[in-house]
Write an enzyme that holds these catalytic residues in place. Sequence first.
Site, PDB file in Angstrom:
ATOM      1  N   PRO A  25       0.793  -1.107   0.177  1.00 57.99           N
ATOM      2  CG  PRO A  25      -0.926  -1.861   1.599  1.00 57.99           C
ATOM      3  CD  PRO A  25       0.591  -1.813   1.082  1.00 57.99           C
ATOM      4  CD  GLU A  26       3.591   2.729  -2.854  1.00 59.30           C
ATOM      5  OE1 GLU A  26       4.092   3.611  -2.474  1.00 59.30           O
ATOM      6  OE2 GLU A  26       4.133   1.766  -3.043  1.00 59.30           O
TER       7      GLU A  26
END
Length: 119
Positions: free
Chosen positions: A2-3
Site C-alpha cells: 500500500p502506498e
Amino acid sequence: MPELPEVETTRAGLAPHVLGRRITGVLLRRPDLRWPIPAEVGALLPGQRIEAIRRRAKYLLLDTGAGSALLHLGMSGSLRVLDPGVPVRAHDHVDITLDSGQVLRFNDPRRFGCLLWQP
C-alpha cells in the site's frame, strides 16, 4: 505494498467508525506478524478510548491515553470494520473489539505488516 494514498484512504475510512470509541477487547490469533506483537497491545488497549487515528508515513496510529498502537499494512494487509458475526478468514490475525459492538479486523496474508506499541 500500500502506498501513501491507500494508507490515507484507509485512515479516513476508519475514522468515523473508531474515533471516540472505547476498546473492549483485543484478540491476537498470532503472537507475531513481521515482528512479535508486544504484550502491551493486549494488556493496555482494552478499556482505552481511541482519541485519534493518524498516519505517519505508511504507519497508522491509534492514539489512546495509554499510548499508541502502530499498524503497518505490509504488502497486502487490510483493516476492516466488521460486525462481530462475520466469519474469520484464513489470514485474519488481530481483532480489536469496540464498544459499538463492531470489530476492527487486521488481515495480512503475507505477514509483512506489523502491530507495535508506542507508550
